[in-house]
Scaffold this motif. Structure first.
Motif, PDB file in Angstrom:
ATOM      1  N   TYR A 129       0.804  -1.221   0.000  1.00 41.00           N
ATOM      2  CA  TYR A 129       0.000   0.000   0.000  1.00 41.00           C
ATOM      3  C   TYR A 129       0.835   1.269   0.000  1.00 41.00           C
ATOM      4  O   TYR A 129       0.279   2.363  -0.035  1.00 41.00           O
ATOM      5  N   ARG A 130       2.123   1.128   0.047  1.00 39.18           N
ATOM      6  CA  ARG A 130       3.003   2.299   0.072  1.00 39.18           C
ATOM      7  C   ARG A 130       3.161   2.869  -1.336  1.00 39.18           C
ATOM      8  O   ARG A 130       3.264   2.135  -2.306  1.00 39.18           O
ATOM      9  N   LYS A 131       3.260   4.171  -1.399  1.00 36.70           N
ATOM     10  CA  LYS A 131       3.510   4.821  -2.684  1.00 36.70           C
ATOM     11  C   LYS A 131       4.986   5.104  -2.867  1.00 36.70           C
ATOM     12  O   LYS A 131       5.473   5.157  -3.984  1.00 36.70           O
ATOM     13  N   THR A 132       5.695   5.271  -1.764  1.00 35.46           N
ATOM     14  CA  THR A 132       7.126   5.570  -1.846  1.00 35.46           C
ATOM     15  C   THR A 132       7.932   4.279  -1.793  1.00 35.46           C
ATOM     16  O   THR A 132       7.512   3.284  -1.209  1.00 35.46           O
ATOM     17  N   GLN A 133       9.081   4.340  -2.448  1.00 26.47           N
ATOM     18  CA  GLN A 133       9.959   3.178  -2.456  1.00 26.47           C
ATOM     19  C   GLN A 133      11.041   3.339  -1.395  1.00 26.47           C
ATOM     20  O   GLN A 133      11.421   4.451  -1.038  1.00 26.47           O
ATOM     21  N   LEU A 134      11.532   2.211  -0.930  1.00 27.80           N
ATOM     22  CA  LEU A 134      12.632   2.221   0.021  1.00 27.80           C
ATOM     23  C   LEU A 134      13.951   2.387  -0.726  1.00 27.80           C
ATOM     24  O   LEU A 134      14.064   2.025  -1.901  1.00 27.80           O
ATOM     25  N   ALA A 135      14.941   2.901  -0.037  1.00 29.25           N
ATOM     26  CA  ALA A 135      16.272   3.042  -0.631  1.00 29.25           C
ATOM     27  C   ALA A 135      16.939   1.673  -0.701  1.00 29.25           C
ATOM     28  O   ALA A 135      16.519   0.716  -0.052  1.00 29.25           O
ATOM     29  N   ASP A 136      18.000   1.582  -1.500  1.00 28.71           N
ATOM     30  CA  ASP A 136      18.702   0.303  -1.668  1.00 28.71           C
ATOM     31  C   ASP A 136      19.293  -0.198  -0.352  1.00 28.71           C
ATOM     32  O   ASP A 136      19.287  -1.399  -0.082  1.00 28.71           O
ATOM     33  N   ALA A 137      19.790   0.700   0.476  1.00 26.03           N
ATOM     34  CA  ALA A 137      20.354   0.296   1.763  1.00 26.03           C
ATOM     35  C   ALA A 137      19.268  -0.281   2.674  1.00 26.03           C
ATOM     36  O   ALA A 137      19.498  -1.265   3.387  1.00 26.03           O
ATOM     37  N   GLU A 138      18.080   0.319   2.632  1.00 23.37           N
ATOM     38  CA  GLU A 138      16.981  -0.194   3.448  1.00 23.37           C
ATOM     39  C   GLU A 138      16.518  -1.562   2.955  1.00 23.37           C
ATOM     40  O   GLU A 138      16.188  -2.430   3.758  1.00 23.37           O
ATOM     41  N   ILE A 139      16.514  -1.739   1.653  1.00 21.68           N
ATOM     42  CA  ILE A 139      16.120  -3.031   1.085  1.00 21.68           C
ATOM     43  C   ILE A 139      17.114  -4.111   1.497  1.00 21.68           C
ATOM     44  O   ILE A 139      16.717  -5.219   1.881  1.00 21.68           O
ATOM     45  N   SER A 140      18.407  -3.814   1.431  1.00 20.60           N
ATOM     46  CA  SER A 140      19.404  -4.822   1.820  1.00 20.60           C
ATOM     47  C   SER A 140      19.293  -5.142   3.315  1.00 20.60           C
ATOM     48  O   SER A 140      19.441  -6.299   3.722  1.00 20.60           O
ATOM     49  N   HIS A 141      18.987  -4.140   4.139  1.00 19.23           N
ATOM     50  CA  HIS A 141      18.797  -4.371   5.569  1.00 19.23           C
ATOM     51  C   HIS A 141      17.548  -5.225   5.813  1.00 19.23           C
ATOM     52  O   HIS A 141      17.557  -6.141   6.659  1.00 19.23           O
ATOM     53  N   LEU A 142      16.479  -4.960   5.073  1.00 15.27           N
ATOM     54  CA  LEU A 142      15.248  -5.737   5.189  1.00 15.27           C
ATOM     55  C   LEU A 142      15.470  -7.188   4.748  1.00 15.27           C
ATOM     56  O   LEU A 142      14.979  -8.123   5.384  1.00 15.27           O
ATOM     57  N   ILE A 143      16.227  -7.378   3.683  1.00 13.95           N
ATOM     58  CA  ILE A 143      16.518  -8.731   3.207  1.00 13.95           C
ATOM     59  C   ILE A 143      17.337  -9.495   4.244  1.00 13.95           C
ATOM     60  O   ILE A 143      17.070 -10.676   4.516  1.00 13.95           O
ATOM     61  N   SER A 144      18.323  -8.840   4.850  1.00 13.81           N
ATOM     62  CA  SER A 144      19.115  -9.526   5.872  1.00 13.81           C
ATOM     63  C   SER A 144      18.262  -9.846   7.106  1.00 13.81           C
ATOM     64  O   SER A 144      18.446 -10.889   7.741  1.00 13.81           O
TER      65      SER A 144
END
Length: 159
Positions: A129-144
């Motif tokens: 439901y989010r319109k904004t995307q996460l930054a690449d650093a946040e995505i890598s942190h979420l994946i870990s």
């Protein structure tokens, strides 16, 4: 003496064999059958759990390395993947109906601290439901973080 005058009694048949107490073999069957059923159910659940977590780790690696997915799509895919694994490794009544904060609190139960409720993991509850995307650093942190959660699920072999 004549045979007609001998004091002989008629042939007596032995009593019928009763069903109680059962023979030793039946006692062994009575003990081993429930034990075998319990063992097979436990083994099935363990193999299913291991298979679900192993498959999820492969899918997580694919999500991580897929260059065609943008960050929003990765978060959505991670959210779906974690939900599938949670439903696969725990009883449906425990994880399937959870949403929002309850879902994040459930995810926090497997890892140290509360990275899902208070950290980057909160993106998993509202990612579609989010319109904004996460930054690449946040995505890598979420994946870990998701990798850590999957490792915790692999270690947790409770029935």
């Amino acid at each position: 003496m004549e045979p007609a005058q001998l004091p002989l009694r008629d042939i007596h048949m032995p009593e019928a064999i009763g069903w109680w107490p059962p023979a030793t073999g039946w006692w062994l069957v009575a003990v081993s059958l429930p034990l075998l059923i319990f063992l097979l159910v436990w083994l099935y659940k363990r193999l299913t759990r291991k298979t679900a977590v192993k498959t999820a780790k492969k899918m997580l690696a694919q999500i991580k390395q897929d260059p065609t997915l943008d960050n929003h799509s990765k978060v959505v895919e991670l959210s779906v993947l974690i939900r599938r694994v949670a439903i696969s490794v725990t009883p449906r009544t425990q994880a399937a109906g959870l949403t929002g904060r309850a879902w994040l609190a459930y995810l926090d139960g497997s890892v140290k601290g509360s990275p899902f409720s208070e950290g980057i993991g909160c993106c998993l509850s509202d990612a579609p439901y989010r319109k904004t995307q996460l930054a690449d650093a946040e995505i890598s942190h979420l994946i870990s973080l998701c990798e850590d959660w999957l490792k915790a699920q692999a270690k947790n072999d409770s029935f």
